[in-house]
Design an enzyme around this catalytic site. Sequence first.
Site, PDB file in Angstrom:
ATOM      1  N   ASP A   1      20.312 -36.123 -31.197  1.00 60.82           N
ATOM      2  CA  ASP A   1      20.627 -36.970 -30.051  1.00 60.82           C
ATOM      3  C   ASP A   1      19.995 -38.351 -30.217  1.00 60.82           C
ATOM      4  O   ASP A   1      18.845 -38.474 -30.646  1.00 60.82           O
ATOM      5  CB  ASP A   1      20.092 -36.298 -28.785  1.00 60.82           C
ATOM      6  CG  ASP A   1      20.479 -37.022 -27.519  1.00 60.82           C
ATOM      7  OD1 ASP A   1      21.687 -37.146 -27.256  1.00 60.82           O
ATOM      8  OD2 ASP A   1      19.561 -37.449 -26.781  1.00 60.82           O
TER       9      ASP A   1
ATOM     10  N   GLU B   1      24.074 -38.478 -33.879  1.00 62.11           N
ATOM     11  CA  GLU B   1      24.730 -39.187 -32.786  1.00 62.11           C
ATOM     12  C   GLU B   1      24.137 -40.589 -32.788  1.00 62.11           C
ATOM     13  O   GLU B   1      23.061 -40.826 -32.258  1.00 62.11           O
ATOM     14  CB  GLU B   1      24.485 -38.524 -31.432  1.00 62.11           C
ATOM     15  CG  GLU B   1      25.262 -39.215 -30.313  1.00 62.11           C
ATOM     16  CD  GLU B   1      24.500 -39.349 -29.000  1.00 62.11           C
ATOM     17  OE1 GLU B   1      25.159 -39.559 -27.960  1.00 62.11           O
ATOM     18  OE2 GLU B   1      23.260 -39.266 -28.990  1.00 62.11           O
TER      19      GLU B   1
END
Length: 600
Positions: free
Chosen positions: A233, A316
Amino acid sequence: MGRVTAETTETTQAITAPGTPVHGAVADPPWWADAVIYQIYPRSWADADGDGIGDLPGITARLPYLRRLGVDAVWLSPFYVSPMNDAGYDVADYRDIDPRFGTLADADAMVAAAHDLGLKVLVDLVPNHTSSEHAWFRAALASPPGSPERDRYIFRDGRGSEGELPPNNWPSVFGGRGWSRVTEADGRPGQWYLHLFDVTQPDLNWANPQVREEFLSVLRFWCDRGVDGFRVDVAHGLVKREGLPDWHGKVGLYDDVVSEEGPTDGPGGGEDPSVLDHTATGASPMWDQEGVHEIYRGWRRLLDSYGEPARILCAEAWVKPEERLARYVRGDEMHQAFNFDFLETPWDAAALAAVIESSLRVNDEVGAPTTWVLSNHDVVRHASRLGLEQGGPRRNGVAADDPQPDAALGLRRARAASALMLALPGSAYVYQGEELGLPEHTTMPHEARQDPTFHHTGGRVVGRDGCRVPMPWAKAEPSFGFGPGDEPWLPQPEVYGELAVDQQEGVPGSTLELYRTLLRLRGDLALGSGSLAWDELTGEGVLAFRSARADGSGEVLVVTNAGARPLALPDGEVLVASGPLGDDGVLPTDTTVWVRPARG
């Protein structure tokens, strides 16, 4: 028909002339290089205990569905202990399961069941920030300025005569100021801590060796439990520029600009506040700093020590331009990075051709596959996004009083876009429910919304709840088969009943059966490891390419008609089409077809 050009925000790009190889086939690629990975949003996949929230036992029970679908692996969004201020992306304990989802034993059983079915398992890792309820942050609040406990996070003295102003002007991605002031043990206002996301998500200090060692330990913990990789993330956000200077350019999700006097009342700059954009790379001091690459090289060394099959990292990273994103997937760093440029490209053949070619070229330069994606838990589902007006900024959610998508148009284009994506060389991610053609929930009552973006911006930004609605499995069952209860954590639109799995399974022409066919043929034809060269059909409104195996056999022609007029079908055997073909031998608009060309 000549070469296609695509106007972008910066320049005009031209694709290679038809017949000239753009990307070469790969013989015997590693599993992850051409894998199709299915994203499960745990709280919305399957609810086994009836509390309205999906859980690990529910996931385990539904894994055979994914085996039948034909994917290679699953990625699970966070299931860790969390107060759930940001749907689990605020982690309080990286080594345990939140009771809402189950237990560590349930996680072990789920991994084992997936492996028994031949599915690999990726889990989410959230390294940019923790929850404010993490033991480390509680210790930081209980410790004085300058303490080792505070050094794990980014604490700073404030500006102004009494420290009453934040250390710099950085905003939060979720709206408002990116700094919060703490009350010290003696009751006086004290230092400020940085939180680029929610106020309950304090950013970690990645200059601290304890932080680095802790996440290496977390990686070991989950690798030892059998997971096959990690989606990382905010992979571009861990390192901040030394000195934390003010920034007056594009900063975050809503392009807030926060002055020294405090945050604006909401998203500023006169722009649409529902635009999702936290690329903010280049000169920005909070994203895409050089130091992140050293971190990922260390992670790669750790994962490589586990041997084969490879444990992988997927970034990401909302990073522009593509050349900077490719740096995350150099041979000694991550294995994959989501291609968000492809996701954000409007339904336009020229623009799609340009981003496909440029993506393949920059990744080929570093020896990495391209990782394609059309939907996930942070963006409007592409079955709705492609039914909206194309060419404008991508919206972060759709509300009932917003312009509504054309559902039929959106689904037709979504099926065509998926058929295009799954024919491209590289890996691909599929978001839960896209194989059913699920649309965004665009009429969700505001009182049901839970995304912090909605609440932090006073409702000016709709947020991401509309793409996170629980899966429909059976039309006639409570919560459309999501669980035994009638009230899932987010309300489902009525149309989900018509799109439920049991309404599509075995039905010719259904979106579910289309995906099953696409995934089966993708594997049989080795399209994920195949070559790519543009075909002469590429032209006004049309994107067409040829793919072949590494040995040159098994050529497939893929044609997407995104134009306004039907197109004569090329000669050959139609293997699959995203929608009905014309009786008069034409490829209708907004349709993709895979053809085995006729031998000349």
